[in-house]
Every structure is written in structure tokens, then in C-alpha cells.
Design a protein around this motif. Structure first.
Motif, PDB file in Angstrom:
ATOM      1  N   TRP A 276       3.925   1.991 -11.198  1.00 49.03           N
ATOM      2  CA  TRP A 276       4.360   2.395  -9.866  1.00 49.03           C
ATOM      3  C   TRP A 276       3.229   3.111  -9.155  1.00 49.03           C
ATOM      4  O   TRP A 276       2.589   3.987  -9.714  1.00 49.03           O
ATOM      5  CB  TRP A 276       5.579   3.314  -9.961  1.00 49.03           C
ATOM      6  N   VAL A 277       2.997   2.722  -7.924  1.00 48.48           N
ATOM      7  CA  VAL A 277       1.939   3.316  -7.119  1.00 48.48           C
ATOM      8  C   VAL A 277       2.574   3.889  -5.855  1.00 48.48           C
ATOM      9  O   VAL A 277       3.336   3.216  -5.172  1.00 48.48           O
ATOM     10  CB  VAL A 277       0.866   2.259  -6.738  1.00 48.48           C
ATOM     11  N   TYR A 278       2.254   5.138  -5.584  1.00 49.56           N
ATOM     12  CA  TYR A 278       2.825   5.821  -4.416  1.00 49.56           C
ATOM     13  C   TYR A 278       1.718   6.176  -3.429  1.00 49.56           C
ATOM     14  O   TYR A 278       0.541   6.169  -3.762  1.00 49.56           O
ATOM     15  CB  TYR A 278       3.540   7.106  -4.862  1.00 49.56           C
ATOM     16  N   GLY A 279       2.096   6.497  -2.223  1.00 49.11           N
ATOM     17  CA  GLY A 279       1.138   6.969  -1.225  1.00 49.11           C
ATOM     18  C   GLY A 279       0.386   5.842  -0.536  1.00 49.11           C
ATOM     19  O   GLY A 279      -0.648   6.077   0.079  1.00 49.11           O
ATOM     20  N   ARG A 280       0.867   4.623  -0.625  1.00 46.60           N
ATOM     21  CA  ARG A 280       0.222   3.500   0.059  1.00 46.60           C
ATOM     22  C   ARG A 280       0.874   3.328   1.427  1.00 46.60           C
ATOM     23  O   ARG A 280       2.057   3.592   1.600  1.00 46.60           O
ATOM     24  CB  ARG A 280       0.374   2.203  -0.730  1.00 46.60           C
ATOM     25  N   THR A 281       0.098   2.884   2.369  1.00 47.10           N
ATOM     26  CA  THR A 281       0.648   2.643   3.709  1.00 47.10           C
ATOM     27  C   THR A 281       0.501   1.174   4.056  1.00 47.10           C
ATOM     28  O   THR A 281      -0.434   0.501   3.610  1.00 47.10           O
ATOM     29  CB  THR A 281      -0.089   3.482   4.773  1.00 47.10           C
ATOM     30  N   VAL A 282       1.425   0.681   4.847  1.00 47.16           N
ATOM     31  CA  VAL A 282       1.374  -0.700   5.303  1.00 47.16           C
ATOM     32  C   VAL A 282       0.549  -0.735   6.583  1.00 47.16           C
ATOM     33  O   VAL A 282       0.822  -0.013   7.536  1.00 47.16           O
ATOM     34  CB  VAL A 282       2.794  -1.246   5.557  1.00 47.16           C
ATOM     35  N   LYS A 283      -0.460  -1.600   6.599  1.00 47.37           N
ATOM     36  CA  LYS A 283      -1.343  -1.694   7.753  1.00 47.37           C
ATOM     37  C   LYS A 283      -0.671  -2.491   8.866  1.00 47.37           C
ATOM     38  O   LYS A 283       0.375  -3.103   8.650  1.00 47.37           O
ATOM     39  CB  LYS A 283      -2.670  -2.365   7.339  1.00 47.37           C
ATOM     40  N   LEU A 284      -1.286  -2.509  10.025  1.00 53.96           N
ATOM     41  CA  LEU A 284      -0.722  -3.214  11.165  1.00 53.96           C
ATOM     42  C   LEU A 284      -0.616  -4.723  10.900  1.00 53.96           C
ATOM     43  O   LEU A 284       0.219  -5.400  11.500  1.00 53.96           O
ATOM     44  CB  LEU A 284      -1.544  -2.946  12.422  1.00 53.96           C
ATOM     45  N   ASP A 285      -1.474  -5.261  10.030  1.00 52.22           N
ATOM     46  CA  ASP A 285      -1.404  -6.695   9.715  1.00 52.22           C
ATOM     47  C   ASP A 285      -0.436  -6.987   8.553  1.00 52.22           C
ATOM     48  O   ASP A 285      -0.430  -8.065   7.997  1.00 52.22           O
ATOM     49  CB  ASP A 285      -2.791  -7.254   9.414  1.00 52.22           C
ATOM     50  N   TRP A 286       0.366  -6.003   8.186  1.00 52.27           N
ATOM     51  CA  TRP A 286       1.423  -6.091   7.182  1.00 52.27           C
ATOM     52  C   TRP A 286       0.875  -6.258   5.768  1.00 52.27           C
ATOM     53  O   TRP A 286       1.554  -6.738   4.886  1.00 52.27           O
ATOM     54  CB  TRP A 286       2.376  -7.264   7.481  1.00 52.27           C
ATOM     55  N   HIS A 287      -0.359  -5.859   5.521  1.00 50.53           N
ATOM     56  CA  HIS A 287      -0.944  -5.966   4.198  1.00 50.53           C
ATOM     57  C   HIS A 287      -1.049  -4.580   3.529  1.00 50.53           C
ATOM     58  O   HIS A 287      -1.190  -3.582   4.214  1.00 50.53           O
ATOM     59  CB  HIS A 287      -2.350  -6.576   4.263  1.00 50.53           C
ATOM     60  N   ILE A 288      -0.953  -4.604   2.213  1.00 45.84           N
ATOM     61  CA  ILE A 288      -1.106  -3.389   1.435  1.00 45.84           C
ATOM     62  C   ILE A 288      -2.315  -3.583   0.523  1.00 45.84           C
ATOM     63  O   ILE A 288      -2.426  -4.624  -0.131  1.00 45.84           O
ATOM     64  CB  ILE A 288       0.148  -3.101   0.572  1.00 45.84           C
ATOM     65  N   THR A 289      -3.205  -2.616   0.496  1.00 47.09           N
ATOM     66  CA  THR A 289      -4.367  -2.705  -0.361  1.00 47.09           C
ATOM     67  C   THR A 289      -4.090  -2.002  -1.680  1.00 47.09           C
ATOM     68  O   THR A 289      -3.648  -0.876  -1.694  1.00 47.09           O
ATOM     69  CB  THR A 289      -5.589  -2.038   0.319  1.00 47.09           C
ATOM     70  N   PHE A 290      -4.310  -2.737  -2.770  1.00 45.38           N
ATOM     71  CA  PHE A 290      -4.128  -2.136  -4.105  1.00 45.38           C
ATOM     72  C   PHE A 290      -5.279  -2.592  -4.973  1.00 45.38           C
ATOM     73  O   PHE A 290      -5.543  -3.771  -5.094  1.00 45.38           O
ATOM     74  CB  PHE A 290      -2.783  -2.575  -4.712  1.00 45.38           C
TER      75      PHE A 290
END
Length: 195
Positions: A181-195
Motif C-alpha cells: 500500500w502506498v499513500y500520499g500520491r496525488t492524481v495529476k491533471l492527465d489522470w495519471h499516478i506516478t509510482f
């Protein structure tokens, strides 16, 4: 134990995960290529399946894969995933004492006996795949568990089926799922999440 890499001729180290029930000394053995968290958790899950249930408490080594810190005084800190596994199976994880483990004599004794029952007979054989090695190892613990005790009536399997198996807690209907589980991620305006 080791696997032979046929391309390079290199020997790849193989580790044995050993789990033992305390009263019957019924033993589970699984070969692995590493001691990473996912492997550690998967071995525990396979062990619970093999035994057909779980215990109220689990006494383990102080392997960094499962135990982050074990101070003389204070709280023991477990790896988050290992703690999650314990919660899923509703059991308490109690790591053995550091350097001089006296809380797990059944396993300490079983490790030496497994070395004689599993490793010694296979020491001159060469394995090139994990499947071959698992197949060769699979029958050895079965023979070890069925072998009669020297100073006690019955065998590990007999004592397990007659006495200890009924005392195990049933496995949950859904097996544990290994996840990070990874917390503290934000969804960018292009709807992508970087992990």
C-alpha cells in the motif's frame, strides 16, 4: 542447497524455509531463491495450507524480512506486511530472543534433522530448475514426518493427525493477498499516478 545455471555454470544459492509445530514436531519445508518479504509471506501461507490451519501464536526468527526491531525492552516492530499477514490469520507473531533463541526449540531441532533428511541425501545431485528441486525435496519431509520417533511412541504425522491437527484454527475463507500500500500520491491533471 544450490541450482546450477546452465548458461553460466554458476551455482545459485537456495534457502530452505522450515516450519514446525511444537508438540508433534510435524515439519514443513520449502525451497526459495531469496529471503525477500514476498517470499517470506508466501512461505508462511503455504505452510498454513500444508498444516491445514494456523496456531494462536507464531514464533519466528528475527529475520529483517519480518521483524524490523526487537529491543530487549519495549515493543517489537514487525514489517507492515508481516503484521498484516498475522492480522489476517488472527495470530500473534512473537519473534524469538535475539542471539540466543530459546523460544523455538522444536524448529531449531528440526532444522538440524531436516539437514540430515533433506539436504544430505540430495547433496550430490545437480538441479537446474526450481521445479526439479522442489520435486526432489517434496518427498523428503513426507518421509521424515512419517518416520517413527526414537524415544516416543508414534511418528510426527501420527501425533499431528491424532492430537495437534484438531487444535489448529481453521484457515480463513479467503487466503491472504500480498499487497504493498502506498499513500500520499496525488492524481495529476492527465489522470495519471506516478509510482
Amino acid at each position: 542447497m544450490a541450482l546450477l545455471d546452465t548458461d553460466t555454470g554458476e551455482l545459485i544459492t537456495v534457502y530452505l524455509f522450515v516450519g514446525t509445530l511444537p508438540y508433534s514436531q510435524y515439519t514443513y519445508v520449502e525451497p526459495t531463491l531469496d529471503m525477500k518479504s514476498d517470499t517470506w509471506l508466501r512461505c508462511h501461507m503455504n505452510m498454513f495450507e500444508y498444516f491445514g490451519g494456523t496456531t494462536i501464536r507464531l514464533i519466528c526468527d528475527n529475520l529483517k524480512t519480518g521483524v524490523i526491531s526487537h529491543p530487549k525492552e519495549g515493543d517489537i516492530v514487525l514489517n507492515e506486511q508481516y503484521e498484516s499477514l498475522a492480522n489476517h490469520y488472527v495470530m500473534a507473531v512473537m519473534p524469538a530472543q535475539v542471539r540466543k533463541p530459546k523460544q523455538k526449540p522444536a524448529v531449531e531441532g528440526a532444522v538440524g534433522k531436516i539437514a540430515m533428511a533433506v539436504i544430505a541425501p540430495l547433496r550430490n545431485e545437480i538441479f537446474t530448475t526450481m521445479g526439479e528441486l522442489k520435486e526432489a525435496i517434496r518427498e523428503k519431509p513426507e518421509f521424515y514426518n512419517a518416520k517413527p520417533f526414537q524415544k516416543r511412541e508414534g511418528s510426527r504425522r501420527l501425533i499431528f493427525t491424532e492430537t495437534e491437527q484438531e487444535k489448529l484454527r481453521p484457515l480463513p475463507s479467503n487466503p491472504y493477498e500480498i499487497a504493498e500500500w502506498v499513500y500520499g500520491r496525488t492524481v495529476k491533471l492527465d489522470w495519471h499516478i506516478t509510482f
